[in-house]
Design a protein around this motif. Structure first.
Motif, PDB file in Angstrom:
ATOM      1  N   CYS A 185       0.833  -1.194   0.000  1.00 50.66           N
ATOM      2  CA  CYS A 185       0.000   0.000   0.000  1.00 50.66           C
ATOM      3  C   CYS A 185       0.878   1.258   0.000  1.00 50.66           C
ATOM      4  O   CYS A 185       1.834   1.346   0.774  1.00 50.66           O
TER       5      CYS A 185
ATOM      6  N   CYS B  37      -5.430  -2.921   2.654  1.00 51.46           N
ATOM      7  CA  CYS B  37      -5.265  -1.616   3.321  1.00 51.46           C
ATOM      8  C   CYS B  37      -6.174  -0.613   2.599  1.00 51.46           C
ATOM      9  O   CYS B  37      -7.388  -0.775   2.603  1.00 51.46           O
ATOM     10  N   CYS B  38      -5.623   0.392   1.978  1.00 52.42           N
ATOM     11  CA  CYS B  38      -6.457   1.445   1.388  1.00 52.42           C
ATOM     12  C   CYS B  38      -7.283   0.960   0.195  1.00 52.42           C
ATOM     13  O   CYS B  38      -8.302   1.576  -0.127  1.00 52.42           O
TER      14      CYS B  38
ATOM     15  N   SER C   6      -3.029   7.688  -0.308  1.00 47.64           N
ATOM     16  CA  SER C   6      -2.847   6.669  -1.356  1.00 47.64           C
ATOM     17  C   SER C   6      -3.559   7.079  -2.634  1.00 47.64           C
ATOM     18  O   SER C   6      -3.069   6.820  -3.734  1.00 47.64           O
TER      19      SER C   6
ATOM     20  N   CYS D  88       0.382   4.001   1.319  1.00 47.27           N
ATOM     21  CA  CYS D  88       0.324   4.802   2.541  1.00 47.27           C
ATOM     22  C   CYS D  88       1.390   4.420   3.556  1.00 47.27           C
ATOM     23  O   CYS D  88       1.554   5.109   4.565  1.00 47.27           O
TER      24      CYS D  88
ATOM     25  N   THR E  85       1.862   1.458   5.405  1.00 49.75           N
ATOM     26  CA  THR E  85       1.623   0.546   6.524  1.00 49.75           C
ATOM     27  C   THR E  85       2.428  -0.741   6.393  1.00 49.75           C
ATOM     28  O   THR E  85       2.559  -1.487   7.362  1.00 49.75           O
TER      29      THR E  85
HETATM   30 ZN   LIG Z   1      -2.950   2.011   2.973  1.00 48.51          ZN
END
Ligand SMILES: [Zn+2]
Length: 125
Positions: free
Chosen positions: A3, A14-15, A36, A5, A7
């Motif tokens: 992801c 995730c996103c 994202s 973002c 993580t």
């Molecule tokens: Zn994410």
């Protein structure tokens, strides 16, 4: 794919779930999914998660900005049982002028079961 973002989770776990239509359960998760979306240039998602009272017209992403990293520094409220939340983050980017960073304290509200970005205060990066 990991992801964007940051993580370390797979995008779909995730996103990606939120980009596919599932409501983000917390303001911090919505904020990550919006970062994202900037990386992946998902203008529709950014518009859908931007409060209609403050969302600007026109394109929300641009080809010239490359987003490098997101660090969520702090989150206040914004949980499933809250109506408002604040998330402070730093986002690093590269554009035609070189590398830069934005530090922002963003405000979110819950409307009809969905978190929306309202506005943010820029802090010294
Ligand atoms: Zn994410």
């Amino acid at each position: 794919m990991n992801c964007p973002c940051g993580t370390g989770k797979a995008y779909d776990a995730c996103c990606g779930r939120f980009h596919a239509g599932r409501p983000a359960p917390t303001a911090a998760q919505l904020m990550r999914s919006r970062y994202s979306a900037f990386v992946l240039r998902l203008d529709d998602y950014l518009r859908d998660t931007w409060h209609p009272g403050s969302c600007p017209g026109g394109p929300l992403t641009d080809e010239d900005t490359q987003w490098l990293e997101l660090v969520v520094e702090d989150a206040f409220a914004g949980k499933a049982w809250d109506q408002e939340g604040v998330v402070q983050f730093v986002a690093r980017y590269r554009d035609a002028d070189g590398e830069g960073a934005i530090r922002e304290r963003s405000r979110f509200v819950l409307e009809d079961g969905r978190w929306l970005y309202v506005d943010g205060v820029q802090l010294p990066a």
